[in-house]
Design a protein around this motif. Structure first.
Motif, PDB file in Angstrom:
ATOM      1  N   GLU A   1       0.830  -1.201   0.000  1.00 14.88           N
ATOM      2  CA  GLU A   1       0.000   0.000   0.000  1.00 14.88           C
ATOM      3  C   GLU A   1       0.868   1.256   0.000  1.00 14.88           C
ATOM      4  O   GLU A   1       0.607   2.203  -0.746  1.00 14.88           O
ATOM      5  N   LEU A   2       1.907   1.263   0.806  1.00 16.52           N
ATOM      6  CA  LEU A   2       2.804   2.415   0.882  1.00 16.52           C
ATOM      7  C   LEU A   2       3.502   2.657  -0.465  1.00 16.52           C
ATOM      8  O   LEU A   2       3.662   3.798  -0.885  1.00 16.52           O
ATOM      9  N   LEU A   3       3.889   1.575  -1.150  1.00 13.17           N
ATOM     10  CA  LEU A   3       4.596   1.690  -2.422  1.00 13.17           C
ATOM     11  C   LEU A   3       3.658   1.876  -3.612  1.00 13.17           C
ATOM     12  O   LEU A   3       4.104   2.169  -4.714  1.00 13.17           O
ATOM     13  N   GLY A   4       2.367   1.668  -3.383  1.00 15.76           N
ATOM     14  CA  GLY A   4       1.410   1.820  -4.473  1.00 15.76           C
ATOM     15  C   GLY A   4       1.405   0.647  -5.434  1.00 15.76           C
ATOM     16  O   GLY A   4       1.198   0.804  -6.636  1.00 15.76           O
ATOM     17  N   CYS A   5       1.674  -0.536  -4.915  1.00 18.13           N
ATOM     18  CA  CYS A   5       1.643  -1.746  -5.738  1.00 18.13           C
ATOM     19  C   CYS A   5       0.836  -2.813  -5.003  1.00 18.13           C
ATOM     20  O   CYS A   5       0.240  -2.546  -3.974  1.00 18.13           O
ATOM     21  N   THR A   6       0.842  -4.013  -5.524  1.00 18.20           N
ATOM     22  CA  THR A   6       0.115  -5.106  -4.885  1.00 18.20           C
ATOM     23  C   THR A   6       1.092  -5.999  -4.114  1.00 18.20           C
ATOM     24  O   THR A   6       2.288  -6.020  -4.430  1.00 18.20           O
ATOM     25  N   PRO A   7       0.591  -6.755  -3.145  1.00 20.29           N
ATOM     26  CA  PRO A   7       1.461  -7.719  -2.469  1.00 20.29           C
ATOM     27  C   PRO A   7       2.050  -8.737  -3.452  1.00 20.29           C
ATOM     28  O   PRO A   7       3.187  -9.172  -3.297  1.00 20.29           O
ATOM     29  N   ILE A   8       1.301  -9.072  -4.493  1.00 19.93           N
ATOM     30  CA  ILE A   8       1.800 -10.018  -5.497  1.00 19.93           C
ATOM     31  C   ILE A   8       3.019  -9.439  -6.215  1.00 19.93           C
ATOM     32  O   ILE A   8       3.988 -10.148  -6.488  1.00 19.93           O
ATOM     33  N   ALA A   9       2.983  -8.145  -6.508  1.00 18.34           N
ATOM     34  CA  ALA A   9       4.131  -7.505  -7.163  1.00 18.34           C
ATOM     35  C   ALA A   9       5.373  -7.597  -6.274  1.00 18.34           C
ATOM     36  O   ALA A   9       6.478  -7.859  -6.768  1.00 18.34           O
ATOM     37  N   LEU A  10       5.208  -7.413  -4.971  1.00 20.68           N
ATOM     38  CA  LEU A  10       6.353  -7.546  -4.052  1.00 20.68           C
ATOM     39  C   LEU A  10       6.855  -8.989  -4.030  1.00 20.68           C
ATOM     40  O   LEU A  10       8.061  -9.236  -4.018  1.00 20.68           O
TER      41      LEU A  10
END
Length: 73
Positions: free
Chosen positions: A18-27
């Motif tokens: 959320e902080l990075l503006g992406c999804t957990p899947i992307a991480l």
């Protein structure tokens, strides 16, 4: 409560996304690639944690100045 409103330093994978503006899947994909294009993290069992300051430093380190970006085009 939003991740932007909490003062906690240690974030879960979902909060970091959320902080990075992406999804957990992307991480997860970044971690799986082992390419260095992943922010620093800690694994405790099956859980993944990120330090807020490390995430912000990782983003800042990848930023380019407008002049450098123009030279690449």
């Amino acid at each position: 409560m939003s991740v932007f409103e909490t003062p906690r330093e240690i974030l879960t994978e979902s909060e970091a996304a959320e902080l990075l503006g992406c999804t957990p899947i992307a991480l997860r994909l970044r971690r799986a690639r082992h390419s260095g294009a992943c922010p620093p993290y800690a694994r405790r069992g099956r859980r993944i944690y990120y330090m807020r300051t490390a995430l912000l430093e990782w983003v800042t380190a990848g930023m380019e100045s407008p002049v450098a970006a123009q030279r690449k085009s």
